[in-house]
Motif scaffolding. Structure first.
Motif, PDB file in Angstrom:
ATOM      1  N   UNK A 159      17.520  39.814 -65.600  1.00 55.04           N
ATOM      2  CA  UNK A 159      17.687  40.749 -64.494  1.00 55.04           C
ATOM      3  C   UNK A 159      16.315  41.111 -63.912  1.00 55.04           C
ATOM      4  N   UNK A 160      16.288  41.284 -62.591  1.00 56.68           N
ATOM      5  CA  UNK A 160      15.037  41.617 -61.908  1.00 56.68           C
ATOM      6  C   UNK A 160      15.310  42.710 -60.883  1.00 56.68           C
ATOM      7  N   UNK A 161      14.408  43.681 -60.774  1.00 58.02           N
ATOM      8  CA  UNK A 161      14.577  44.759 -59.802  1.00 58.02           C
ATOM      9  C   UNK A 161      13.202  45.210 -59.307  1.00 58.02           C
ATOM     10  N   UNK A 162      13.148  45.615 -58.055  1.00 56.65           N
ATOM     11  CA  UNK A 162      11.945  46.250 -57.521  1.00 56.65           C
ATOM     12  C   UNK A 162      12.238  47.752 -57.433  1.00 56.65           C
ATOM     13  N   UNK A 163      11.822  48.490 -58.446  1.00 53.99           N
ATOM     14  CA  UNK A 163      12.080  49.929 -58.481  1.00 53.99           C
ATOM     15  C   UNK A 163      11.086  50.681 -57.593  1.00 53.99           C
ATOM     16  N   UNK A 164      11.453  51.886 -57.214  1.00 49.96           N
ATOM     17  CA  UNK A 164      10.493  52.790 -56.589  1.00 49.96           C
ATOM     18  C   UNK A 164       9.558  53.323 -57.666  1.00 49.96           C
ATOM     19  N   UNK A 197       3.427  41.499 -59.865  1.00 52.58           N
ATOM     20  CA  UNK A 197       4.349  41.147 -58.780  1.00 52.58           C
ATOM     21  C   UNK A 197       5.624  40.629 -59.420  1.00 52.58           C
ATOM     22  N   UNK A 198       6.596  40.259 -58.615  1.00 50.51           N
ATOM     23  CA  UNK A 198       7.889  39.840 -59.172  1.00 50.51           C
ATOM     24  C   UNK A 198       7.731  38.702 -60.178  1.00 50.51           C
ATOM     25  N   UNK A 199       6.948  37.675 -59.789  1.00 47.52           N
ATOM     26  CA  UNK A 199       6.835  36.517 -60.686  1.00 47.52           C
ATOM     27  C   UNK A 199       5.979  36.836 -61.913  1.00 47.52           C
ATOM     28  N   UNK A 200       4.992  37.710 -61.757  1.00 46.49           N
ATOM     29  CA  UNK A 200       4.161  38.119 -62.893  1.00 46.49           C
ATOM     30  C   UNK A 200       5.001  38.897 -63.902  1.00 46.49           C
ATOM     31  N   UNK A 201       5.853  39.785 -63.415  1.00 51.64           N
ATOM     32  CA  UNK A 201       6.713  40.560 -64.306  1.00 51.64           C
ATOM     33  C   UNK A 201       7.642  39.646 -65.102  1.00 51.64           C
ATOM     34  N   UNK A 202       8.145  38.587 -64.437  1.00 57.36           N
ATOM     35  CA  UNK A 202       9.052  37.653 -65.123  1.00 57.36           C
ATOM     36  C   UNK A 202       8.329  36.901 -66.236  1.00 57.36           C
ATOM     37  N   UNK A 263      -1.219  45.924 -64.047  1.00 57.96           N
ATOM     38  CA  UNK A 263      -1.407  46.765 -62.853  1.00 57.96           C
ATOM     39  C   UNK A 263      -0.612  46.221 -61.671  1.00 57.96           C
ATOM     40  N   UNK A 264      -0.137  47.116 -60.831  1.00 55.70           N
ATOM     41  CA  UNK A 264       0.703  46.705 -59.711  1.00 55.70           C
ATOM     42  C   UNK A 264       0.313  47.471 -58.449  1.00 55.70           C
ATOM     43  N   UNK A 265       0.903  47.121 -57.331  1.00 57.67           N
ATOM     44  CA  UNK A 265       0.663  47.789 -56.053  1.00 57.67           C
ATOM     45  C   UNK A 265       1.170  49.228 -56.114  1.00 57.67           C
ATOM     46  N   UNK A 266       0.482  50.134 -55.455  1.00 49.64           N
ATOM     47  CA  UNK A 266       0.844  51.551 -55.493  1.00 49.64           C
ATOM     48  C   UNK A 266       2.257  51.805 -54.981  1.00 49.64           C
TER      49      UNK A 266
END
Length: 502
Positions: A159-164, A197-202, A263-266
């Motif tokens: 599962x993948x999600x872009x949370x706030x 980023x999405x692919x880094x998280x995976x 680390x990720x984008x703010x």
């Protein structure tokens, strides 16, 4: 002074590692599973874990695969900056050569599951290559390799999600795990990647699953970092869901939670969750130029002595003379020992059957599902005096879209697989007074011992997806959906969720 790594040493190490993990569970995983087994109070879940532990010991003794799905190979290669290669191949090519050798080893052939042209013809590559390879350049003069073989049933539940940024990760996991069903073969581990980023998280989620099971040590000493506190929070929340072993309801759904972050984008909070199943397979080794890696086999006494007893309430069924009236006496949650002839079929076979029925051509000669049971399985090839290799169930949910057709048009009486069925399929089973039985995912070698004869009867060109006829004796299954539509994957977790909350 640079270290020289020889091509043959690297390829041989990859081959040896993949053979090793095909039949040896990591000891930390067995210890965690045994501990969960001893604590478990749900009879159905305890029974499933007993079969998983017995299967694990049998595989270690017999040097045959833990699971018929011998996985897609994922390989993390960390190369020291001072390493030189004595090779005319790239790292990817060397990994693939090792995979091809491992999966075609005549002493323990592993199932080739990789298909090319994934959006089109999906043609099997026949040697399980190519692998998914992640390469890092690091300080030092050695090569570190972490390699895993990941089954499709658990990989498909990623599962993948872009949370706030303000969203609660543990809350998202708690809400998401029940949507994954039981196709990932719990109890296992959840790997979670946070940030980047999405692919880094995976990639981080997948790499986290390479770590040993140590949640109980963390519980004992207490959390010291944000990630450790999150691991404990998610571990507690997931096990309170009551999903349990094989999704039948119980105290242990996860054995550990693993987290890696970057680390990720703010404005971002990418989160990826990847489950590892009850056939968790991975190993680590280092190469320093002195030769191939040496992997030390575990001791058989590392495995607990577990026996699987046939209880007084177990039913026996002669599938060669089974009637609709008899299967209507089976109730959700019952244990049944099957004997007689069953046919097999998976995704590709079902799709081909659909085409034959729609064209009016009908089923191939020698294939008659009327009054029969179908087993969703793609077995490993046999060796020695085996009639078939490890032959555990595949995820039944993928066959849901074909179920009404099979029950309405072929006279099929019942199905055997793993994991839950969708609401429309449960309704179809109830309408046709059929039944869905569940074999334990992660107990493939144990299940195969119940198969006394096996032959391909149709679609031989599909390889492991061909239709086989099996003769079985006392094959253990659980009634997951009975002829009244009562669904153990709904009732079991619901009961145990209430018990655990109380």
């Amino acid at each position: 002074m640079s270290t020289i790594i020889k091509k043959a040493d690297f390829i041989d190490s990859i081959e040896d590692a993949l053979q090793y993990i095909s039949y040896y569970h990591p000891k930390d995983f067995i210890d965690a599973m045994h501990s969960a087994y001893l604590r478990e109070q749900s009879p159905a879940a305890k029974d499933a874990m007993a079969q998983i532990l017995i299967n694990s010991r049998m595989s270690a003794e017999g040097k045959r695969p833990l699971c018929q799905d011998t996985g897609i190979v994922t390989c993390f290669v960390k190369i020291g900056m001072n390493v030189q290669w004595d090779s005319d191949l790239t790292v990817q090519q060397m990994v693939d050569a090792g995979v091809a050798k491992a999966y075609s080893n005549p002493n323990n052939p592993l199932r080739a599951s990789i298909v090319k042209d994934p959006a089109g013809k999906r043609i099997n590559t026949k040697d399980n290559a190519p692998a998914v390879v992640h390469i890092d350049m690091v300080a030092g003069d050695q090569v570190e390799v972490m390699i895993a073989a990941k089954g499709g049933g658990s990989e498909n539940k990623s599962k993948m999600v872009m949370l706030n940024p303000s969203d609660d990760i543990a809350e998202w996991v708690e809400k998401t795990v029940p949507t994954m069903g039981a196709g990932w073969c719990p109890p296992g581990m959840l790997g979670i990647g946070i940030g980047g980023t999405a692919e880094k998280a995976a990639v981080m989620a997948k790499e986290s699953l390479m770590d040993p099971v140590d949640i109980h040590e963390l519980q004992a000493r207490g959390a010291q970092t944000t990630e450790e506190a999150l691991r404990l929070d998610i571990f507690e929340r997931c096990n309170k869901l009551g999903i349990g072993a094989q999704g039948l309801g119980g105290m242990t759904t996860v054995l550990d939670i693993k987290i890696k972050s970057a680390p990720t984008h703010a404005a971002s909070k990418p989160v990826v969750m990847i489950p590892n199943c009850a056939a968790t397979r991975h190993v680590h080794f280092h190469l320093d130029g002195s030769g191939p890696a040496e992997l030390t086999p575990p001791k058989l006494e590392d495995w607990p002595e577990i026996t699987w007893e046939v209880g007084d309430n177990v039913k026996r069924a002669d599938l060669n003379n089974i009637t609709k009236e008899e299967i209507q006496t089976w109730k959700s949650g019952d244990t049944v020992l099957l004997s007689g002839k069953i046919l097999t079929g998976r995704d590709a076979a079902h799709k081909r059957i659909q085409g034959l029925l729609e064209s009016g051509e009908g089923l191939p000669e020698g294939v008659d599902f009327n009054g029969k049971f179908i087993y969703y399985v793609g077995p490993v090839d046999p060796v020695g005096d085996e009639v078939v290799g490890p032959a555990g169930p595949t995820t039944s949910t993928r066959m849901d879209k074909f179920t009404e057709m099979m029950l309405a048009e072929t006279g099929l009486m019942g199905m055997i697989g793993k994991a839950e069925r969708g609401p429309a399929t449960v309704a179809s089973i109830k309408h046709h007074k059929a039944v869905y039985l569940m074999a334990v995912g992660g107990a493939a070698y144990l299940v195969a011992k119940a198969i006394k004869k096996a032959k391909v009867v149709a679609f031989e060109d599909l390889g492991m997806e061909a239709i086989y006829e099996f003769d079985v004796v006392d094959m253990p299954v659980t009634v997951a959906v009975d002829s009244e539509g009562t669904n153990a994957h709904d009732t079991g977790p619901a009961i145990w969720k209430v018990k655990l909350e109380g």
